[in-house]
Design a protein around this motif. Sequence first.
Motif, PDB file in Angstrom:
ATOM      1  N   LEU A 114       0.822  -1.207   0.000  1.00 37.50           N
ATOM      2  CA  LEU A 114       0.000   0.000   0.000  1.00 37.50           C
ATOM      3  C   LEU A 114       0.860   1.262   0.000  1.00 37.50           C
ATOM      4  CD1 LEU A 114      -2.884  -0.936   2.471  1.00 37.50           C
ATOM      5  CD2 LEU A 114      -3.122  -0.341   0.054  1.00 37.50           C
ATOM      6  N   VAL A 115       1.926   1.240   0.800  1.00 37.36           N
ATOM      7  CA  VAL A 115       2.826   2.397   0.852  1.00 37.36           C
ATOM      8  C   VAL A 115       3.473   2.635  -0.508  1.00 37.36           C
ATOM      9  CG1 VAL A 115       4.942   3.295   1.877  1.00 37.36           C
ATOM     10  CG2 VAL A 115       3.237   2.171   3.326  1.00 37.36           C
ATOM     11  N   LEU A 116       3.946   1.558  -1.148  1.00 37.76           N
ATOM     12  CA  LEU A 116       4.594   1.696  -2.451  1.00 37.76           C
ATOM     13  C   LEU A 116       3.622   2.205  -3.510  1.00 37.76           C
ATOM     14  CD1 LEU A 116       6.764  -1.566  -2.484  1.00 37.76           C
ATOM     15  CD2 LEU A 116       7.546   0.783  -2.093  1.00 37.76           C
ATOM     16  N   VAL A 117       2.398   1.689  -3.505  1.00 39.66           N
ATOM     17  CA  VAL A 117       1.409   2.142  -4.488  1.00 39.66           C
ATOM     18  C   VAL A 117       1.028   3.590  -4.223  1.00 39.66           C
ATOM     19  CG1 VAL A 117      -0.907   1.763  -5.397  1.00 39.66           C
ATOM     20  CG2 VAL A 117       0.551  -0.182  -4.878  1.00 39.66           C
ATOM     21  N   ALA A 118       0.933   3.980  -2.948  1.00 37.93           N
ATOM     22  CA  ALA A 118       0.610   5.370  -2.624  1.00 37.93           C
ATOM     23  C   ALA A 118       1.707   6.319  -3.086  1.00 37.93           C
ATOM     24  CB  ALA A 118       0.393   5.506  -1.116  1.00 37.93           C
ATOM     25  N   ILE A 119       2.961   5.853  -3.065  1.00 38.59           N
ATOM     26  CA  ILE A 119       4.076   6.696  -3.499  1.00 38.59           C
ATOM     27  C   ILE A 119       4.078   6.865  -5.014  1.00 38.59           C
ATOM     28  CG2 ILE A 119       6.599   6.840  -3.652  1.00 38.59           C
ATOM     29  CD1 ILE A 119       6.730   5.462  -0.927  1.00 38.59           C
ATOM     30  N   PHE A 120       3.906   5.776  -5.745  1.00 37.77           N
ATOM     31  CA  PHE A 120       4.018   5.816  -7.202  1.00 37.77           C
ATOM     32  C   PHE A 120       2.681   6.059  -7.905  1.00 37.77           C
ATOM     33  CE2 PHE A 120       7.636   3.204  -5.798  1.00 37.77           C
ATOM     34  CZ  PHE A 120       8.672   3.912  -6.392  1.00 37.77           C
ATOM     35  N   GLY A 121       1.585   5.996  -7.165  1.00 38.39           N
ATOM     36  CA  GLY A 121       0.284   6.248  -7.762  1.00 38.39           C
ATOM     37  C   GLY A 121      -0.495   4.972  -7.999  1.00 38.39           C
ATOM     38  N   PRO A 122      -1.819   5.002  -7.760  1.00 40.54           N
ATOM     39  CA  PRO A 122      -2.641   3.794  -7.941  1.00 40.54           C
ATOM     40  C   PRO A 122      -2.834   3.435  -9.407  1.00 40.54           C
ATOM     41  CG  PRO A 122      -4.008   5.670  -7.345  1.00 40.54           C
ATOM     42  CD  PRO A 122      -2.596   6.143  -7.269  1.00 40.54           C
ATOM     43  N   SER A 123      -2.399   2.247  -9.763  1.00 42.61           N
ATOM     44  CA  SER A 123      -2.613   1.699 -11.109  1.00 42.61           C
ATOM     45  C   SER A 123      -2.324   0.211 -11.046  1.00 42.61           C
ATOM     46  CB  SER A 123      -1.723   2.374 -12.163  1.00 42.61           C
ATOM     47  OG  SER A 123      -0.370   2.034 -11.959  1.00 42.61           O
ATOM     48  N   ILE A 124      -2.752  -0.507 -12.059  1.00 38.37           N
ATOM     49  CA  ILE A 124      -2.557  -1.953 -12.069  1.00 38.37           C
ATOM     50  C   ILE A 124      -1.087  -2.298 -12.222  1.00 38.37           C
ATOM     51  CG2 ILE A 124      -2.879  -2.170 -14.553  1.00 38.37           C
ATOM     52  CD1 ILE A 124      -4.209  -4.590 -11.891  1.00 38.37           C
ATOM     53  N   VAL A 125      -0.323  -1.476 -12.959  1.00 37.21           N
ATOM     54  CA  VAL A 125       1.111  -1.742 -13.151  1.00 37.21           C
ATOM     55  C   VAL A 125       1.872  -1.494 -11.853  1.00 37.21           C
ATOM     56  CG1 VAL A 125       3.167  -1.091 -14.428  1.00 37.21           C
ATOM     57  CG2 VAL A 125       0.966  -1.224 -15.605  1.00 37.21           C
ATOM     58  N   ASN A 126       1.612  -0.358 -11.214  1.00 40.00           N
ATOM     59  CA  ASN A 126       2.298  -0.052  -9.956  1.00 40.00           C
ATOM     60  C   ASN A 126       1.940  -1.049  -8.862  1.00 40.00           C
ATOM     61  OD1 ASN A 126       3.502   2.161 -11.145  1.00 40.00           O
ATOM     62  ND2 ASN A 126       1.960   3.606 -10.411  1.00 40.00           N
TER      63      ASN A 126
ATOM     64  N   ALA B 250      -0.718 -13.495  -4.878  1.00 38.48           N
ATOM     65  CA  ALA B 250      -0.744 -12.324  -5.752  1.00 38.48           C
ATOM     66  C   ALA B 250      -2.170 -11.972  -6.158  1.00 38.48           C
ATOM     67  CB  ALA B 250       0.111 -12.594  -6.994  1.00 38.48           C
ATOM     68  N   ILE B 251      -2.971 -12.982  -6.484  1.00 35.85           N
ATOM     69  CA  ILE B 251      -4.370 -12.725  -6.851  1.00 35.85           C
ATOM     70  C   ILE B 251      -5.133 -12.145  -5.670  1.00 35.85           C
ATOM     71  CG2 ILE B 251      -6.529 -13.829  -7.540  1.00 35.85           C
ATOM     72  CD1 ILE B 251      -4.900 -15.779  -9.191  1.00 35.85           C
ATOM     73  N   LEU B 252      -4.918 -12.705  -4.489  1.00 29.55           N
ATOM     74  CA  LEU B 252      -5.619 -12.240  -3.294  1.00 29.55           C
ATOM     75  C   LEU B 252      -5.193 -10.822  -2.927  1.00 29.55           C
ATOM     76  CD1 LEU B 252      -7.667 -13.210  -1.191  1.00 29.55           C
ATOM     77  CD2 LEU B 252      -5.754 -14.006   0.190  1.00 29.55           C
ATOM     78  N   ASP B 253      -3.892 -10.554  -2.966  1.00 33.98           N
ATOM     79  CA  ASP B 253      -3.410  -9.213  -2.612  1.00 33.98           C
ATOM     80  C   ASP B 253      -3.839  -8.176  -3.646  1.00 33.98           C
ATOM     81  OD1 ASP B 253      -2.234 -10.243  -0.362  1.00 33.98           O
ATOM     82  OD2 ASP B 253      -0.227 -10.389  -1.231  1.00 33.98           O
ATOM     83  N   MET B 254      -3.843  -8.552  -4.920  1.00 33.04           N
ATOM     84  CA  MET B 254      -4.312  -7.610  -5.931  1.00 33.04           C
ATOM     85  C   MET B 254      -5.797  -7.307  -5.746  1.00 33.04           C
ATOM     86  SD  MET B 254      -3.840  -5.625  -8.421  1.00 33.04           S
ATOM     87  CE  MET B 254      -2.134  -5.967  -8.808  1.00 33.04           C
ATOM     88  N   ALA B 255      -6.586  -8.313  -5.371  1.00 35.18           N
ATOM     89  CA  ALA B 255      -7.997  -8.076  -5.078  1.00 35.18           C
ATOM     90  C   ALA B 255      -8.139  -7.138  -3.876  1.00 35.18           C
ATOM     91  CB  ALA B 255      -8.704  -9.401  -4.818  1.00 35.18           C
ATOM     92  N   ALA B 256      -7.267  -7.309  -2.872  1.00 32.09           N
ATOM     93  CA  ALA B 256      -7.311  -6.427  -1.704  1.00 32.09           C
ATOM     94  C   ALA B 256      -6.949  -4.994  -2.085  1.00 32.09           C
ATOM     95  CB  ALA B 256      -6.365  -6.953  -0.623  1.00 32.09           C
ATOM     96  N   LEU B 257      -5.913  -4.821  -2.907  1.00 30.95           N
ATOM     97  CA  LEU B 257      -5.541  -3.479  -3.351  1.00 30.95           C
ATOM     98  C   LEU B 257      -6.639  -2.855  -4.203  1.00 30.95           C
ATOM     99  CD1 LEU B 257      -1.749  -3.929  -4.266  1.00 30.95           C
ATOM    100  CD2 LEU B 257      -2.724  -2.836  -2.241  1.00 30.95           C
ATOM    101  N   GLY B 258      -7.251  -3.667  -5.067  1.00 33.24           N
ATOM    102  CA  GLY B 258      -8.355  -3.150  -5.858  1.00 33.24           C
ATOM    103  C   GLY B 258      -9.543  -2.769  -4.995  1.00 33.24           C
ATOM    104  N   PHE B 259      -9.803  -3.552  -3.946  1.00 30.23           N
ATOM    105  CA  PHE B 259     -10.900  -3.243  -3.032  1.00 30.23           C
ATOM    106  C   PHE B 259     -10.654  -1.918  -2.308  1.00 30.23           C
ATOM    107  CE2 PHE B 259     -12.924  -3.548   1.164  1.00 30.23           C
ATOM    108  CZ  PHE B 259     -14.239  -3.787   0.795  1.00 30.23           C
ATOM    109  N   LEU B 260      -9.382  -1.628  -2.009  1.00 32.93           N
ATOM    110  CA  LEU B 260      -9.024  -0.383  -1.327  1.00 32.93           C
ATOM    111  C   LEU B 260      -8.840   0.785  -2.285  1.00 32.93           C
ATOM    112  CD1 LEU B 260      -6.456  -1.842   1.234  1.00 32.93           C
ATOM    113  CD2 LEU B 260      -8.820  -1.168   1.675  1.00 32.93           C
ATOM    114  N   GLY B 261      -9.042   0.552  -3.573  1.00 32.69           N
ATOM    115  CA  GLY B 261      -8.917   1.623  -4.549  1.00 32.69           C
ATOM    116  C   GLY B 261      -7.501   1.915  -4.981  1.00 32.69           C
ATOM    117  N   MET B 262      -6.548   1.018  -4.665  1.00 31.98           N
ATOM    118  CA  MET B 262      -5.146   1.237  -4.991  1.00 31.98           C
ATOM    119  C   MET B 262      -4.653   0.340  -6.128  1.00 31.98           C
ATOM    120  SD  MET B 262      -4.526   3.577  -2.820  1.00 31.98           S
ATOM    121  CE  MET B 262      -2.751   3.765  -2.732  1.00 31.98           C
ATOM    122  N   GLY B 263      -5.534  -0.451  -6.700  1.00 35.72           N
ATOM    123  CA  GLY B 263      -5.152  -1.347  -7.776  1.00 35.72           C
ATOM    124  C   GLY B 263      -5.724  -0.882  -9.103  1.00 35.72           C
ATOM    125  N   ALA B 264      -6.401  -1.792  -9.784  1.00 37.27           N
ATOM    126  CA  ALA B 264      -7.039  -1.434 -11.052  1.00 37.27           C
ATOM    127  C   ALA B 264      -8.125  -0.396 -10.807  1.00 37.27           C
ATOM    128  CB  ALA B 264      -7.634  -2.684 -11.707  1.00 37.27           C
TER     129      ALA B 264
END
Length: 307
Positions: free
Chosen positions: A158-170, A237-251
């Motif tokens: 979450l910290v890394l995605v918040a630094i670089f910006g929310p996106s599926i690549v980040n 990876a699938i579970l964590d990506m779903a969690a990041l997406g649920f928090l608005g930090m993924g796709a």
Amino acid sequence: MNKQVITEATNEQDTSLVVPQPLTPLREFWFYFSQNKGALVGLIFIAIVILLAILANFIAPHSPSEQFRDALLAPPVWMDGGSWQFILGTDDVGRDILSRLIYGARLSLLVGCLVVIISLILGITLGLIAGYVGGFVDNIIMRAVDIMLALPSLLLALVLVAIFGPSIVNASMALAFVALPHYVRLTRGAALAEINKDYVIASRVAGAGALRQMFINILPNCLAPLIVQASLGFSNAILDMAALGFLGMGAQPPTPEWGTMLADVLQFAQSAWWVVTFPGLVILMTVLAFNLMGDGLRDALDPKLKQ
């Protein structure tokens, strides 16, 4: 006469003795893997998900972003008012849930492959260097790994995605980074177990360089636990990506990703249960299938578990 009888009896015994042919490595692997019924079920489910992801353009009844304004929050087909046009119902803006789940499988599997491949390559390289070189280099790599393991993986992502910006690549890069320590530790431990064996010493005496020792001689004998870890890392990876997406930090919407599908319709969980139930079930079943297949791979590849 007696010699003739003895000879005939010996010939009969020889013809009755059938020497079993040794199993090839692939057949031996499948024999032990197939003993685990749960692993077979997981493998079949994963094969179905992969097939749906590949053929999503032909199997999905609708486009994942197509909106049917006259069917907002339409129930599944088996409920009163349900339509065969929307087998699993629609979401709050009228998009077909089944179609979005099928297209979401493509993105989730792609993210899982990307995360596992990146973390596996970097983890193997750093683990082999730490185990083979040792000394100061080993201490530096392993202390950095210990620091990463001391932090909660999802929080670090979450910290890394918040630094670089929310996106599926980040989000994928962040998940690959937080999964890296497990592969480093596993590779280093396997390399330390192999480095003092006779074949490695003989290769060193013959003049083999460090790169050949690490990647040609040692690495093939360390692959079994890494394959098991990679299968389990795929589900994480699938579970964590779903969690990041649920928090608005993924796709980001309107991308059809399972975690994002949950986040978009969370406020309708009580009035329209199907909008959160089906994405949650798909995530649960996919992660469970990869974990079951990982158990089967462990049974098939670990010599200690073979009887």
